[in-house]
Enzyme design. Structure first.
Site, PDB file in Angstrom:
ATOM      1  N   GLY A  11       0.851  -1.192   0.000  1.00  0.00           N
ATOM      2  CA  GLY A  11       0.000   0.000   0.000  1.00  0.00           C
ATOM      3  C   GLY A  11       0.884   1.237   0.000  1.00  0.00           C
ATOM      4  O   GLY A  11       2.096   1.156  -0.281  1.00  0.00           O
ATOM      5  N   GLN A  44     -10.630   7.393   0.206  1.00  0.00           N
ATOM      6  CA  GLN A  44     -11.309   8.372  -0.636  1.00  0.00           C
ATOM      7  C   GLN A  44     -10.936   9.806  -0.279  1.00  0.00           C
ATOM      8  O   GLN A  44     -10.533  10.611  -1.092  1.00  0.00           O
ATOM      9  CB  GLN A  44     -12.826   8.195  -0.500  1.00  0.00           C
ATOM     10  CG  GLN A  44     -13.334   6.875  -1.009  1.00  0.00           C
ATOM     11  CD  GLN A  44     -14.844   6.756  -0.887  1.00  0.00           C
ATOM     12  OE1 GLN A  44     -15.530   7.662  -0.442  1.00  0.00           O
ATOM     13  NE2 GLN A  44     -15.369   5.619  -1.288  1.00  0.00           N
ATOM     14  N   GLU A 110     -13.413  17.868   6.824  1.00  0.00           N
ATOM     15  CA  GLU A 110     -14.031  16.600   7.241  1.00  0.00           C
ATOM     16  C   GLU A 110     -14.279  16.726   8.732  1.00  0.00           C
ATOM     17  O   GLU A 110     -13.900  17.737   9.353  1.00  0.00           O
ATOM     18  CB  GLU A 110     -13.124  15.412   6.903  1.00  0.00           C
ATOM     19  CG  GLU A 110     -13.042  15.114   5.413  1.00  0.00           C
ATOM     20  CD  GLU A 110     -12.243  13.870   5.075  1.00  0.00           C
ATOM     21  OE1 GLU A 110     -12.294  12.898   5.832  1.00  0.00           O
ATOM     22  OE2 GLU A 110     -11.562  13.881   4.049  1.00  0.00           O
ATOM     23  N   HIS A 224     -16.182   3.880  10.925  1.00  0.00           N
ATOM     24  CA  HIS A 224     -16.549   5.018  10.070  1.00  0.00           C
ATOM     25  C   HIS A 224     -18.063   5.175  10.113  1.00  0.00           C
ATOM     26  O   HIS A 224     -18.790   4.186   9.981  1.00  0.00           O
ATOM     27  CB  HIS A 224     -16.073   4.778   8.639  1.00  0.00           C
ATOM     28  CG  HIS A 224     -16.053   6.021   7.804  1.00  0.00           C
ATOM     29  ND1 HIS A 224     -17.201   6.652   7.397  1.00  0.00           N
ATOM     30  CD2 HIS A 224     -15.029   6.773   7.342  1.00  0.00           C
ATOM     31  CE1 HIS A 224     -16.876   7.728   6.686  1.00  0.00           C
ATOM     32  NE2 HIS A 224     -15.561   7.829   6.649  1.00  0.00           N
ATOM     33  N   ARG A 270     -15.267  11.483  14.316  1.00  0.00           N
ATOM     34  CA  ARG A 270     -15.880  10.234  13.872  1.00  0.00           C
ATOM     35  C   ARG A 270     -16.473   9.359  14.972  1.00  0.00           C
ATOM     36  O   ARG A 270     -17.512   8.753  14.796  1.00  0.00           O
ATOM     37  CB  ARG A 270     -14.777   9.422  13.226  1.00  0.00           C
ATOM     38  CG  ARG A 270     -15.038   9.077  11.854  1.00  0.00           C
ATOM     39  CD  ARG A 270     -13.819   8.510  11.263  1.00  0.00           C
ATOM     40  NE  ARG A 270     -13.592   9.222  10.027  1.00  0.00           N
ATOM     41  CZ  ARG A 270     -12.628   8.946   9.189  1.00  0.00           C
ATOM     42  NH1 ARG A 270     -11.777   7.981   9.475  1.00  0.00           N
ATOM     43  NH2 ARG A 270     -12.506   9.622   8.085  1.00  0.00           N
ATOM     44  N   HIS A 331     -13.507   0.510  10.249  1.00  0.00           N
ATOM     45  CA  HIS A 331     -12.814   1.271   9.194  1.00  0.00           C
ATOM     46  C   HIS A 331     -11.295   1.290   9.347  1.00  0.00           C
ATOM     47  O   HIS A 331     -10.577   1.194   8.363  1.00  0.00           O
ATOM     48  CB  HIS A 331     -13.339   2.705   9.226  1.00  0.00           C
ATOM     49  CG  HIS A 331     -12.734   3.609   8.194  1.00  0.00           C
ATOM     50  ND1 HIS A 331     -12.819   3.363   6.839  1.00  0.00           N
ATOM     51  CD2 HIS A 331     -12.027   4.767   8.320  1.00  0.00           C
ATOM     52  CE1 HIS A 331     -12.205   4.335   6.174  1.00  0.00           C
ATOM     53  NE2 HIS A 331     -11.701   5.190   7.051  1.00  0.00           N
ATOM     54  N   ARG A 366      -8.851   8.639  15.468  1.00  0.00           N
ATOM     55  CA  ARG A 366      -8.102   9.351  14.426  1.00  0.00           C
ATOM     56  C   ARG A 366      -8.915  10.471  13.792  1.00  0.00           C
ATOM     57  O   ARG A 366     -10.080  10.284  13.431  1.00  0.00           O
ATOM     58  CB  ARG A 366      -7.681   8.360  13.338  1.00  0.00           C
ATOM     59  CG  ARG A 366      -6.968   9.006  12.176  1.00  0.00           C
ATOM     60  CD  ARG A 366      -6.410   7.976  11.241  1.00  0.00           C
ATOM     61  NE  ARG A 366      -7.413   7.164  10.620  1.00  0.00           N
ATOM     62  CZ  ARG A 366      -8.118   7.506   9.555  1.00  0.00           C
ATOM     63  NH1 ARG A 366      -7.939   8.684   8.980  1.00  0.00           N
ATOM     64  NH2 ARG A 366      -9.006   6.684   9.045  1.00  0.00           N
TER      65      ARG A 366
HETATM   66  C1  SIN Z   1     -13.154   9.184   4.232  1.00  0.00           C
HETATM   67  O1  SIN Z   1     -13.011   9.553   3.086  1.00  0.00           O
HETATM   68  O2  SIN Z   1     -14.137   9.418   4.914  1.00  0.00           O
HETATM   69  C2  SIN Z   1     -12.080   8.330   4.845  1.00  0.00           C
HETATM   70  C3  SIN Z   1     -10.886   9.123   5.061  1.00  0.00           C
HETATM   71  C4  SIN Z   1     -10.208   8.664   6.299  1.00  0.00           C
HETATM   72  O3  SIN Z   1     -10.446   7.553   6.774  1.00  0.00           O
HETATM   73  O4  SIN Z   1      -9.477   9.471   6.874  1.00  0.00           O
END
Ligand code: SIN
Length: 487
Positions: A11, A44, A110, A224, A270, A331, A366
């Protein structure tokens, strides 16, 4: 065959380590599957990065708040400070981030971010980064890559590691190296529902554990909030960036229920959003909640989230005018193989980078889009550390070549696939967002029975056998540590 450095995992963290190593070192990357089948390729959202010095403090603060102040502050400060170098390096190897008409990098929000700082490539940032890394690594003369080589064992003899992998046609390949880097990603497949790729069975963590390395905080699992609610077990992620660009979380009647739980609503960190959704689903006996971005401009949605738009359309949902059914799923792993800032584990010459490692930067939860950043910064630092050590040690010729191809498969009985399902059921019941202590205690007993069967029943030692062993090891560690934490 022998190499200076073997990297297990292909990865972003594995490949980025490989291209940052001194080009005089011989490097082998062993990929469990194809180079594209990993969690990085599914990432993503983007990469959170404070690109100006005066933005660093805010990024540190947001990461600490999301992580409940349980972060390793020195490593966190280092990560935020170093970010710019890696973004520049990615751009220099051709990674394309979205830009405005003036050519400035576009940044998004985010959950948990107090300002826009996430750079991205549409809704497929991981794929874009990975594809450029694959190109650079495959062209490098000092780097060999073998796909479909599943590493099931590493043992240390004097100052070198013997690494064993199951390859195509049931062959066992053995390699020797001076430095071993584990970059095997997460362990989502121990859950029934996960955003992780099919290969995420905690292999590197199990190997490090069996070698005697310290494993830390494996109970820190991230869920997630918004995966597409389908029957599939590998769930398609609906990026947090969708909320970052203004989507609302609503119930069946269109009510924005996050107002009840946190002032930051959909953009709370999150763990808070996942727990709120879980409570809402339990309270109202819902199978899912909904994400609604249909109030935004249609062309913007299609341009900004082309993959999400297409995936939803494929199952009959037009996100430009319909709500998306979502649920939380496993996630990410915040704990892992304990490492210092140079990626060194507690075993000399053994390194770990990326999701399988524990640098402590994330604390208990995180902050979104800090994962690719962690991969990049600490993989580069690990590569630098190995390169410097290696330069000092000139007498590095191995005495004999131990490349070996054996038939594997000793054993008689084919492994029972039901074990995987049993482990997934245990984890889904015992520790999904919240710990259920009784189920966890019961689960450990069942896992012990499976481990016992693996010893006693003379199974064929194939990939499935070792995956099940690894899933048992990491699941048991997670449950044990979770129970210890409630006491
Ligand atoms: C997302 O696109 O929601 C995932 C990104 C991440 O896990 O930080």
């Amino acid at each position: 065959m022998q190499y200076d450095v073997i990297i297990v995992g292909s990865g972003v963290s594995g490949l980025y380590t490989s291209i940052n190593l001194d080009s005089n070192l011989s490097v082998l990357v062993l990929s469990k599957s194809s180079l594209e089948n990993n969690n990085s390729n599914l990432a993503q959202g983007g990469i959170a990065a404070a690109l100006e010095e005066d933005e660093e403090q805010d990024h540190i603060k947001d990461t600490l708040i999301a992580g409940n102040y349980k972060n390793n502050i020195d490593n966190l400060k280092l990560m935020i400070k170093e970010a710019k170098k890696d973004i520049e390096k990615l751009i220099s190897i051709g990674v394309e981030f979205d830009k405005d008409k003036q050519g400035n990098l576009l940044k998004t929000l985010e959950g948990g971010h107090s300002r826009k700082r996430i750079i991205h490539h549409k809704d497929a940032t991981g794929k874009e980064v990975l594809s450029k890394l694959i190109q650079v690594a495959t062209e490098a003369e000092n780097i060999d890559i073998i796909e479909n080589a599943f590493v099931y064992d590493a043992c240390k003899i004097n100052d070198s590691f013997i690494v064993s992998a199951i390859y195509e046609d049931n062959k066992v390949l053995k390699f020797r190296c001076r430095y071993l880097v584990l970059a095997t990603g997460g362990l989502g497949k121990i859950y029934k529902y996960t955003t992780n790729s099919s290969i995420a069975t905690g292999d590197g963590i199990a190997i490090a554990y069996l070698l005697g390395a310290k494993i830390s905080n494996l109970n820190l699992i991230q869920f997630h909030p918004t995966a597409l609610c389908e029957e599939n077990e590998e769930r398609f992620l609906i990026s947090e960036a969708v909320r970052g660009e203004g989507a609302h979380l609503v119930d069946q009647n269109g009510y924005r229920f996050m107002e009840l739980y946190d002032d930051r609503k959909e953009l709370a960190p999150r763990d808070i959003v996942s727990l709120s959704i879980l409570k809402e689903m339990k309270r109202k006996n819902y199978k899912c909640v909904y994400l609604d971005i249909s109030h935004k401009d249609k062309d913007f949605i299609k341009e900004r989230f082309p993959n999400i738009y297409k995936k939803c359309l494929d199952i009959g949902i037009d996100i430009t005018n319909e709500k998306i059914p979502v649920t939380p799923v496993q996630h990410y792993l915040m704990g892992g193989i304990y490492v210092n800032k140079n990626g060194q584990t507690t075993i000399n010459r053994l390194y770990a980078v990326g999701e399988c490692s524990y640098t402590g930067v994330h604390g208990n939860n995180r902050l979104a889009s800090n994962s690719l950043l962690e991969c990049l910064v600490f993989s580069r630092l690990a590569a630098r550390h190995i390169s410097l050590r290696k330069r000092k040690c000139l007498n590095n010729i191995f005495k004999e070549d131990i490349f070996k191809e054996d038939k594997y498969c000793i054993g008689i009985n084919k492994i029972n696939f039901n074990y995987k399902k049993q482990i997934q059921d245990i984890m889904q019941r015992a520790y999904f967002i919240q710990l259920d202590v009784n189920s966890a205690i019961h689960g450990i007993g069942v896992i012990d029975n499976i481990l016992n069967d693996l010893k006693e029943l003379n199974y064929v030692k194939d990939i499935h056998f070792y995956e099940i062993r690894n899933m048992c090891i990491v699941s048991k560690l997670i449950l044990q540590e979770s129970i210890r934490n409630v006491k």
